[in-house]
Scaffold this motif. Structure first.
Motif, mmCIF file in Angstrom:
data_model
loop_
_atom_site.group_PDB
_atom_site.id
_atom_site.type_symbol
_atom_site.label_atom_id
_atom_site.label_comp_id
_atom_site.label_asym_id
_atom_site.label_seq_id
_atom_site.Cartn_x
_atom_site.Cartn_y
_atom_site.Cartn_z
ATOM 1 N N ASP A 146 -3.493 3.641 -9.012
ATOM 2 C CA ASP A 146 -3.330 3.128 -7.652
ATOM 3 C C ASP A 146 -1.843 3.153 -7.305
ATOM 4 O OD1 ASP A 146 -2.097 0.898 -8.772
ATOM 5 O OD2 ASP A 146 -3.928 -0.295 -8.764
ATOM 6 N N THR A 147 -1.493 2.645 -6.141
ATOM 7 C CA THR A 147 -0.104 2.750 -5.685
ATOM 8 C C THR A 147 0.573 1.389 -5.606
ATOM 9 O OG1 THR A 147 -0.930 2.802 -3.403
ATOM 10 C CG2 THR A 147 -0.461 4.909 -4.454
ATOM 11 N N CYS A 158 -4.057 7.115 -6.118
ATOM 12 C CA CYS A 158 -5.494 7.068 -5.818
ATOM 13 C C CYS A 158 -5.721 7.346 -4.326
ATOM 14 C CB CYS A 158 -6.058 5.704 -6.193
ATOM 15 S SG CYS A 158 -7.772 5.462 -5.701
ATOM 16 N N LEU A 159 -6.572 8.341 -4.021
ATOM 17 C CA LEU A 159 -6.807 8.739 -2.635
ATOM 18 C C LEU A 159 -7.428 7.595 -1.827
ATOM 19 C CD1 LEU A 159 -6.799 10.913 -0.455
ATOM 20 C CD2 LEU A 159 -9.034 11.666 -1.296
ATOM 21 N N ALA A 160 -8.392 6.869 -2.439
ATOM 22 C CA ALA A 160 -9.027 5.758 -1.727
ATOM 23 C C ALA A 160 -8.005 4.667 -1.403
ATOM 24 C CB ALA A 160 -10.170 5.181 -2.561
ATOM 25 N N VAL A 204 -5.001 3.194 6.765
ATOM 26 C CA VAL A 204 -5.770 2.513 7.812
ATOM 27 C C VAL A 204 -5.077 1.216 8.221
ATOM 28 C CG1 VAL A 204 -7.950 1.330 8.298
ATOM 29 C CG2 VAL A 204 -7.963 3.559 7.165
ATOM 30 N N ASN A 205 -4.596 0.461 7.233
ATOM 31 C CA ASN A 205 -3.879 -0.782 7.546
ATOM 32 C C ASN A 205 -2.642 -0.505 8.403
ATOM 33 O OD1 ASN A 205 -5.725 -2.293 6.078
ATOM 34 N ND2 ASN A 205 -4.508 -2.237 4.202
ATOM 35 N N LYS A 211 -6.774 -6.906 2.320
ATOM 36 C CA LYS A 211 -6.086 -5.640 2.571
ATOM 37 C C LYS A 211 -6.149 -4.676 1.397
ATOM 38 C CE LYS A 211 -2.837 -6.983 6.175
ATOM 39 N NZ LYS A 211 -1.427 -6.961 6.617
ATOM 40 N N THR A 212 -6.321 -5.179 0.179
ATOM 41 C CA THR A 212 -6.368 -4.298 -0.986
ATOM 42 C C THR A 212 -7.790 -4.010 -1.443
ATOM 43 O OG1 THR A 212 -6.146 -6.212 -2.465
ATOM 44 C CG2 THR A 212 -4.124 -5.074 -1.803
ATOM 45 N N ARG A 213 -8.785 -4.469 -0.708
ATOM 46 C CA ARG A 213 -10.184 -4.221 -1.081
ATOM 47 C C ARG A 213 -10.756 -3.155 -0.162
ATOM 48 N NH1 ARG A 213 -13.271 -9.378 -0.610
ATOM 49 N NH2 ARG A 213 -11.869 -9.956 -2.326
#
Length: 327
Positions: free
Chosen positions: A199-200, A221-223, A230-231, A281-283
């Protein structure tokens, strides 16, 4: 009774004791004779082996249940658990699972799995996904999963390990732990790993940059990147930014008030009671699910806003409802 006979009826007492002694002597002679003259039958030998195999199978299935359900080792000793098994299978014998026995089984199984996985991964080009998180107790964990496509073009994924990070979460520490995990399977970061995905988060970005500096391929991670994009997109448009603030205010209001939630239930049909959802925001997809739930609860929310007690002070306009449906 024996004390009474011994004291007041000594002759009767001696007769009873003599009879008991004769029975004990005959019984001991019978067992000694049988044990000396008889040999165990082939059937009895197979029965013993079958019983041992059955107990081993029971222990293996029990350990799989305990591990997969994240249950405590003492589950098998629970009275109601044993009652349940005795009702479902009255003829079965419930094995006793001590911590030592369970640990031994897990260690042996892990060793077999490691050898099998080591032979399967030999010579494969692997992609790794690495994650890092903290438990409720504050312990830091790192998880490593490898992925590869076999000769039949089938994607295979295997967990290489989940370790406790006791030396911190810096990029150097995570790299050392990754190399140690790969070495336990006779794998090399340079020779066997094609790319690494994380993840980032800040520490993972530092870890990834360290890998790229050393010549390895790292991807965020692309997701996770899509979620962050989006945020950021909502923050670019002030109208949508204000709309998201309003959504979160309504979600927080219902989250903090059980009375308001019960009131909302009263404006819904008898068969369906839906709560307002909060986003994180992270989910992944949590903002989408929050908006989707608000749109689904539009009529109950509007009825509650127009009720006499007027507990819900914030409500969307018709234009804002249209914006939510568009989102």
């Amino acid at each position: 009774l024996l004390r009474h006979l011994k004291k007041d009826h000594h002759a009767v007492y001696r007769t009873i004791m003599a009879s008991r002694a004769a029975e004990e002597l005959a019984r001991s002679h019978y067992y000694t004779h049988e044990q000396a003259c008889s040999q165990p039958s082939i059937t009895s030998m197979f029965e013993k082996q079958s019983k041992a195999a059955t107990e081993a199978l029971h222990l293996r299935m029990l350990m799989q249940y305990v591990v997969n359900s994240h249950s405590a080792m003492c589950t098998v000793e629970d009275y109601y658990f044993r009652q349940l098994i005795s009702v479902l299978a009255p003829s079965s014998t419930i094995v006793t699972c001590s911590v030592e026995r369970a640990t031994e089984w897990v260690s042996l199984t892990a060793a077999k799995v490691r050898l099998l996985l080591q032979s399967k991964l030999k010579g494969e080009a692997l992609t790794l996904t690495v994650d890092h998180w903290s438990s409720c107790a504050g312990d830091n964990y790192s998880g490593y999963t490898c992925h590869f496509v076999d000769e039949s073009m089938k994607l295979n994924s295997y967990c290489l390990g989940c370790t406790v990070s006791t030396e911190g979460t810096t990029a150097d520490v995570m790299r050392s732990e990754l190399e140690a995990t790969l070495a336990s399977f006779s794998l090399s970061l340079k020779e066997n790993v094609v790319a690494i995905v994380t993840d980032t988060a800040a520490n993972m970005n530092a870890f990834g940059l360290r890998l790229k500096f050393d010549g390895h391929h790292w991807h965020g991670c692309l997701a996770h990147l899509l979620q962050l994009s989006v945020n950021s997109a909502f923050d670019l448009d002030q109208n949508y930014k204000d709309l998201m603030i309003k959504c979160r205010s309504i979600a927080t209001f219902f989250h903090k008030s059980n009375v308001a939630t019960q009131k909302l239930f009263s404006f819904q049909s008898n068969n369906v009671h839906l709560k307002v959802l909060q986003d994180c925001k992270t989910r992944w997809w949590s903002t989408f699910t929050m908006v989707e739930r608000l749109v689904r609860l539009q009529i109950p929310l509007q009825r509650m806003a127009l009720s006499d007690d007027n507990q819900l002070k914030i409500i969307f306009t018709e234009f804002e409802w249209c914006q939510l449906k568009f989102i």
